[in-house]
Scaffold this motif. Sequence first.
Motif, PDB file in Angstrom:
ATOM      1  N   ILE A 147       0.837  -1.204   0.000  1.00  0.00           N
ATOM      2  CA  ILE A 147       0.000   0.000   0.000  1.00  0.00           C
ATOM      3  C   ILE A 147       0.875   1.258   0.000  1.00  0.00           C
ATOM      4  N   GLU A 148       1.953   1.230   0.772  1.00  0.00           N
ATOM      5  CA  GLU A 148       2.857   2.389   0.823  1.00  0.00           C
ATOM      6  C   GLU A 148       3.533   2.608  -0.517  1.00  0.00           C
ATOM      7  N   ALA A 149       3.890   1.523  -1.191  1.00  0.00           N
ATOM      8  CA  ALA A 149       4.494   1.652  -2.524  1.00  0.00           C
ATOM      9  C   ALA A 149       3.508   2.261  -3.508  1.00  0.00           C
ATOM     10  N   ALA A 150       2.241   1.842  -3.413  1.00  0.00           N
ATOM     11  CA  ALA A 150       1.214   2.411  -4.292  1.00  0.00           C
ATOM     12  C   ALA A 150       1.027   3.905  -4.014  1.00  0.00           C
ATOM     13  N   ASP A 151       1.053   4.274  -2.727  1.00  0.00           N
ATOM     14  CA  ASP A 151       0.935   5.693  -2.369  1.00  0.00           C
ATOM     15  C   ASP A 151       2.132   6.481  -2.903  1.00  0.00           C
ATOM     16  N   ALA A 152       3.310   5.871  -2.851  1.00  0.00           N
ATOM     17  CA  ALA A 152       4.508   6.554  -3.342  1.00  0.00           C
ATOM     18  C   ALA A 152       4.435   6.816  -4.841  1.00  0.00           C
ATOM     19  N   TYR A 153       3.740   5.922  -5.563  1.00  0.00           N
ATOM     20  CA  TYR A 153       3.558   6.120  -7.003  1.00  0.00           C
ATOM     21  C   TYR A 153       2.401   7.069  -7.317  1.00  0.00           C
ATOM     22  N   GLY A 154       1.740   7.546  -6.280  1.00  0.00           N
ATOM     23  CA  GLY A 154       0.637   8.473  -6.482  1.00  0.00           C
ATOM     24  C   GLY A 154      -0.694   7.808  -6.756  1.00  0.00           C
ATOM     25  N   MET A 155      -0.803   6.511  -6.471  1.00  0.00           N
ATOM     26  CA  MET A 155      -2.064   5.804  -6.682  1.00  0.00           C
ATOM     27  C   MET A 155      -2.973   5.998  -5.477  1.00  0.00           C
ATOM     28  N   THR A 156      -4.200   6.370  -5.727  1.00  0.00           N
ATOM     29  CA  THR A 156      -5.178   6.539  -4.664  1.00  0.00           C
ATOM     30  C   THR A 156      -6.532   6.022  -5.146  1.00  0.00           C
ATOM     31  N   GLY A 157      -7.413   5.758  -4.180  1.00  0.00           N
ATOM     32  CA  GLY A 157      -8.780   5.395  -4.513  1.00  0.00           C
ATOM     33  C   GLY A 157      -8.903   4.156  -5.380  1.00  0.00           C
ATOM     34  N   TRP A 158      -9.721   4.295  -6.445  1.00  0.00           N
ATOM     35  CA  TRP A 158     -10.032   3.167  -7.323  1.00  0.00           C
ATOM     36  C   TRP A 158      -8.793   2.640  -8.039  1.00  0.00           C
ATOM     37  N   ARG A 163      -5.144  -1.775  -9.118  1.00  0.00           N
ATOM     38  CA  ARG A 163      -3.776  -2.157  -9.476  1.00  0.00           C
ATOM     39  C   ARG A 163      -3.046  -2.925  -8.366  1.00  0.00           C
ATOM     40  N   VAL A 164      -3.373  -2.648  -7.112  1.00  0.00           N
ATOM     41  CA  VAL A 164      -2.596  -3.225  -6.009  1.00  0.00           C
ATOM     42  C   VAL A 164      -3.471  -4.047  -5.059  1.00  0.00           C
ATOM     43  N   THR A 165      -4.494  -3.410  -4.495  1.00  0.00           N
ATOM     44  CA  THR A 165      -5.269  -4.053  -3.432  1.00  0.00           C
ATOM     45  C   THR A 165      -5.992  -5.308  -3.915  1.00  0.00           C
ATOM     46  N   PHE A 166      -6.742  -5.178  -4.986  1.00  0.00           N
ATOM     47  CA  PHE A 166      -7.543  -6.308  -5.459  1.00  0.00           C
ATOM     48  C   PHE A 166      -6.689  -7.486  -5.930  1.00  0.00           C
ATOM     49  N   PRO A 167      -5.651  -7.276  -6.761  1.00  0.00           N
ATOM     50  CA  PRO A 167      -4.830  -8.435  -7.165  1.00  0.00           C
ATOM     51  C   PRO A 167      -4.139  -9.123  -5.989  1.00  0.00           C
ATOM     52  N   THR A 168      -3.645  -8.343  -5.025  1.00  0.00           N
ATOM     53  CA  THR A 168      -2.989  -8.945  -3.865  1.00  0.00           C
ATOM     54  C   THR A 168      -3.982  -9.710  -3.004  1.00  0.00           C
ATOM     55  N   MET A 169      -5.175  -9.136  -2.835  1.00  0.00           N
ATOM     56  CA  MET A 169      -6.219  -9.809  -2.071  1.00  0.00           C
ATOM     57  C   MET A 169      -6.583 -11.144  -2.715  1.00  0.00           C
ATOM     58  N   MET A 170      -6.720 -11.168  -4.032  1.00  0.00           N
ATOM     59  CA  MET A 170      -7.056 -12.408  -4.741  1.00  0.00           C
ATOM     60  C   MET A 170      -5.944 -13.439  -4.603  1.00  0.00           C
ATOM     61  N   ARG A 171      -4.706 -12.982  -4.705  1.00  0.00           N
ATOM     62  CA  ARG A 171      -3.572 -13.906  -4.613  1.00  0.00           C
ATOM     63  C   ARG A 171      -3.517 -14.562  -3.238  1.00  0.00           C
ATOM     64  N   LEU A 172      -3.782 -13.786  -2.192  1.00  0.00           N
ATOM     65  CA  LEU A 172      -3.741 -14.332  -0.834  1.00  0.00           C
ATOM     66  C   LEU A 172      -4.945 -15.218  -0.527  1.00  0.00           C
ATOM     67  N   ALA A 173      -6.092 -14.887  -1.112  1.00  0.00           N
ATOM     68  CA  ALA A 173      -7.334 -15.594  -0.770  1.00  0.00           C
ATOM     69  C   ALA A 173      -7.597 -16.811  -1.649  1.00  0.00           C
ATOM     70  N   TRP A 174      -6.916 -16.908  -2.793  1.00  0.00           N
ATOM     71  CA  TRP A 174      -7.313 -17.904  -3.795  1.00  0.00           C
ATOM     72  C   TRP A 174      -7.269 -19.353  -3.313  1.00  0.00           C
ATOM     73  N   PRO A 175      -6.224 -19.804  -2.580  1.00  0.00           N
ATOM     74  CA  PRO A 175      -6.246 -21.202  -2.109  1.00  0.00           C
ATOM     75  C   PRO A 175      -7.465 -21.515  -1.240  1.00  0.00           C
ATOM     76  N   ALA A 176      -7.803 -20.613  -0.313  1.00  0.00           N
ATOM     77  CA  ALA A 176      -8.982 -20.837   0.537  1.00  0.00           C
ATOM     78  C   ALA A 176     -10.268 -20.720  -0.271  1.00  0.00           C
ATOM     79  N   TYR A 177     -10.288 -19.811  -1.233  1.00  0.00           N
ATOM     80  CA  TYR A 177     -11.468 -19.644  -2.082  1.00  0.00           C
ATOM     81  C   TYR A 177     -11.697 -20.882  -2.954  1.00  0.00           C
TER      82      TYR A 177
END
Length: 268
Positions: A147-158, A163-177
């Motif tokens: 998240i800090e890296a995304a903020d450093a690149y100027g990414m906010t909101g949607w 670009r960051v939150t959703f793909p990482t969330m899917m990667r972490l959740a996919w085995p359990a899903y």
Amino acid sequence: MSCYETIQAYAFRSLGYGERLLPRGEYTLCEQFTLIGSGMMLNVYFGVLALVSGFFLAVALAVGKASPNAMFRKPAEWFVFVFRGSPLFIQFFFGYFCFLSLKGVSGFFDPFTSAWLGALVVLFCNTAAYSGEIFYGALLSIPKGDIEAADAYGMTGWLRFKRVTFPTMMRLAWPAYTNEGIFLFHATTLVFFSGFPAKRQQGDALYYASYFADKTFNPFIPYPILAGYFILLTLVLILIFGQFNKRLNRHLPQNKRSKIKLRMNLLR
């Protein structure tokens, strides 16, 4: 009737095509394999549509639970609590009688008293609640450095979420899903053993397996056939979800990629 004629007569019976009368008298292995396989089409129908549609609600529930705004957080928390806190079998009963009551109020609810739509709505809500909790846990587990890296690149909101939150969330959740998806397909066997009736004896795989077990007084043939079909379906699901898992982890080193493991969900 030969095996070929049996397949022609009963292969699509669960969908309303073919011979309307169920076998009588001599119950052959071909009839049992064909009819139980025909019923699997309904199990796949319920599982695929509930999983695909429930995915989007699950993401919304996860984001809602993580929201600091109580207007979004509280409804998401209660939805997940209700559908995770009550047995799926009871949800089918409650859903059917709820839709049956609404049917008298408006004709709009007539299709919901049928299994093809009413049971699908119940499965949709149930898998969305379980998947939403999985995604919520993954959302909280996202490394702060990402998240800090995304903020450093100027990414906010949607943009940051996409670009960051959703793909990482899917990667972490996919085995359990993946395990939730497998259990959902297994849970479709409860549809016709709950409140939703099987019209014209057009049921799922378990419905036909129970029919043969009752008629032959021998459960050791139809139920292993049913189990075999679900084992094959589970292998297909693992292969499909495994390909998505590879796609989600393609940027990671080989030794850090999460592996999909099948875990039995004993309590629901």
